[in-house]
Enzyme design. Sequence first.
Site, mmCIF file in Angstrom:
data_model
loop_
_atom_site.group_PDB
_atom_site.id
_atom_site.type_symbol
_atom_site.label_atom_id
_atom_site.label_comp_id
_atom_site.label_asym_id
_atom_site.label_seq_id
_atom_site.Cartn_x
_atom_site.Cartn_y
_atom_site.Cartn_z
ATOM 1 N N PRO A 55 0.830 -1.155 -0.061
ATOM 2 C CA PRO A 55 0.031 -0.170 -0.089
ATOM 3 C C PRO A 55 0.831 1.202 0.157
ATOM 4 O O PRO A 55 1.750 1.572 0.610
ATOM 5 C CB PRO A 55 -0.590 -0.158 1.284
ATOM 6 C CG PRO A 55 -0.213 -1.002 2.156
ATOM 7 C CD PRO A 55 0.458 -2.326 1.155
ATOM 8 N N ASN A 56 0.188 2.144 -0.864
ATOM 9 C CA ASN A 56 0.642 3.634 -0.968
ATOM 10 C C ASN A 56 1.991 3.598 -1.754
ATOM 11 O O ASN A 56 2.555 4.802 -2.068
ATOM 12 C CB ASN A 56 1.091 4.203 0.435
ATOM 13 C CG ASN A 56 -0.172 4.380 1.311
ATOM 14 O OD1 ASN A 56 -1.318 5.066 0.504
ATOM 15 N ND2 ASN A 56 -0.373 3.804 2.277
ATOM 16 N N ARG A 115 5.452 12.219 -3.072
ATOM 17 C CA ARG A 115 5.091 12.581 -1.676
ATOM 18 C C ARG A 115 6.560 12.204 -0.822
ATOM 19 O O ARG A 115 7.116 11.199 -1.213
ATOM 20 C CB ARG A 115 4.140 11.954 -1.012
ATOM 21 C CG ARG A 115 2.508 12.554 -1.603
ATOM 22 C CD ARG A 115 2.435 14.149 -1.439
ATOM 23 N NE ARG A 115 2.443 14.379 0.006
ATOM 24 C CZ ARG A 115 1.324 14.016 0.919
ATOM 25 N NH1 ARG A 115 0.203 13.758 0.319
ATOM 26 N NH2 ARG A 115 1.338 14.452 2.165
ATOM 27 N N TYR A 129 11.456 8.593 0.824
ATOM 28 C CA TYR A 129 11.356 7.328 -0.045
ATOM 29 C C TYR A 129 12.059 7.813 -1.265
ATOM 30 O O TYR A 129 11.882 7.097 -2.343
ATOM 31 C CB TYR A 129 9.953 7.045 -0.430
ATOM 32 C CG TYR A 129 9.295 6.746 0.750
ATOM 33 C CD1 TYR A 129 9.642 5.435 1.571
ATOM 34 C CD2 TYR A 129 8.140 7.471 1.506
ATOM 35 C CE1 TYR A 129 9.060 5.105 2.612
ATOM 36 C CE2 TYR A 129 7.546 6.934 2.649
ATOM 37 C CZ TYR A 129 8.022 5.532 3.321
ATOM 38 O OH TYR A 129 7.525 5.259 4.405
ATOM 39 N N ASN A 158 8.174 -5.663 -1.508
ATOM 40 C CA ASN A 158 7.908 -4.673 -0.280
ATOM 41 C C ASN A 158 6.469 -4.556 0.014
ATOM 42 O O ASN A 158 5.698 -3.851 -0.400
ATOM 43 C CB ASN A 158 8.291 -3.407 -1.072
ATOM 44 C CG ASN A 158 8.411 -2.115 -0.071
ATOM 45 O OD1 ASN A 158 8.020 -2.275 1.099
ATOM 46 N ND2 ASN A 158 9.122 -1.068 -0.310
ATOM 47 N N ALA A 173 3.489 -0.989 4.691
ATOM 48 C CA ALA A 173 2.775 -1.153 6.079
ATOM 49 C C ALA A 173 2.368 -2.441 6.402
ATOM 50 O O ALA A 173 2.330 -2.624 7.644
ATOM 51 C CB ALA A 173 1.861 -0.030 6.312
ATOM 52 N N GLU A 209 12.755 -9.539 0.995
ATOM 53 C CA GLU A 209 12.023 -8.358 1.437
ATOM 54 C C GLU A 209 12.723 -7.321 1.400
ATOM 55 O O GLU A 209 13.703 -7.213 1.692
ATOM 56 C CB GLU A 209 11.559 -8.674 2.778
ATOM 57 C CG GLU A 209 10.659 -7.464 3.610
ATOM 58 C CD GLU A 209 10.556 -7.905 5.023
ATOM 59 O OE1 GLU A 209 10.998 -8.927 5.474
ATOM 60 O OE2 GLU A 209 10.100 -7.045 5.816
ATOM 61 N N HIS A 234 12.766 -2.922 1.896
ATOM 62 C CA HIS A 234 12.060 -1.556 2.371
ATOM 63 C C HIS A 234 13.051 -0.435 1.836
ATOM 64 O O HIS A 234 14.168 -0.672 2.071
ATOM 65 C CB HIS A 234 12.221 -1.728 3.769
ATOM 66 C CG HIS A 234 11.336 -2.680 4.424
ATOM 67 N ND1 HIS A 234 10.042 -2.505 4.305
ATOM 68 C CD2 HIS A 234 11.573 -3.800 4.964
ATOM 69 C CE1 HIS A 234 9.237 -3.575 4.868
ATOM 70 N NE2 HIS A 234 10.265 -4.397 5.119
ATOM 71 N N ARG A 256 13.230 4.100 12.171
ATOM 72 C CA ARG A 256 12.384 5.033 12.148
ATOM 73 C C ARG A 256 11.330 4.567 13.656
ATOM 74 O O ARG A 256 11.854 4.148 14.311
ATOM 75 C CB ARG A 256 11.518 4.614 11.086
ATOM 76 C CG ARG A 256 12.276 5.045 9.663
ATOM 77 C CD ARG A 256 11.576 4.955 8.374
ATOM 78 N NE ARG A 256 10.393 5.875 8.304
ATOM 79 C CZ ARG A 256 9.459 5.574 7.385
ATOM 80 N NH1 ARG A 256 9.494 4.650 6.320
ATOM 81 N NH2 ARG A 256 8.425 6.525 7.308
#
Length: 143
Positions: A10-11, A18, A23, A73, A76, A97, A99, A106
Site C-alpha cells: 500500500p501507498n 510525496r 522514499y 516490499n 505497512a 523483502e 524496504h 524509524r
Amino acid sequence: MPDILILNGPNLNLLGQRQPDIYGAQTLDDVAQMCRDVVGQAADLRFEQSNHEGALVDLIQDARQTADAIVINPGAYSHTSVAILDALNTFDGPVIEVHISNIHKRETFRHHSFVSGRADAVIAGLGTEGYAAALRRILQLLT
Ligand code: CA2
C-alpha cells in the site's frame, strides 16, 4: 527463463510524489524500469502494486504456479499482516523483502516485520536501489 514477481504494498503507488526525503524521487514506474534494466534478458518480470491486503495474498498465491522467486516490499502490511506471511509460507522459491527506508531507524512500530520470518534476505535503507540488489541476489540464487 525464470519468472520473478515483484510485489509492492500500500501507498507505494505514490513513490516520487510525496515524502522524497524518506522514499526518494523515483516513481514506481521508474523502479519498474530499473528492475527490467537489472535483469535484462536473464528473467521475465511481473511488477505489481496493490493497496489491498487480499489482492496481495491473491498475487502471492498465483505466484505458486507462475513465479520462481518473489521480491516484496509489503509496505505497512509488513508490520501487521499474518495473512501475507501465511501466503508467502506456501511459496517454495526464494523470497527477498525490500524496504526503501531503514525501518529500524524509524518509529518502533516499524521495527518488526512479519514477512521477515519467511524472507531469505531482508534489505532496508538502500533506497530504491534495494530492489536492484534483491534482483541480483535472486538471479544468483536461481542460476
Ligand atoms: O521503507 C519502505 O519501503 C516501507 O515498506 C514503506 C512503507 C512503510 O509503511 C514501511 O514501514 C516501510 C510505506 C510506503 C508508503 O510509500 C509512500 C511513498 C511516497 C509517498 C507516500 C508514501
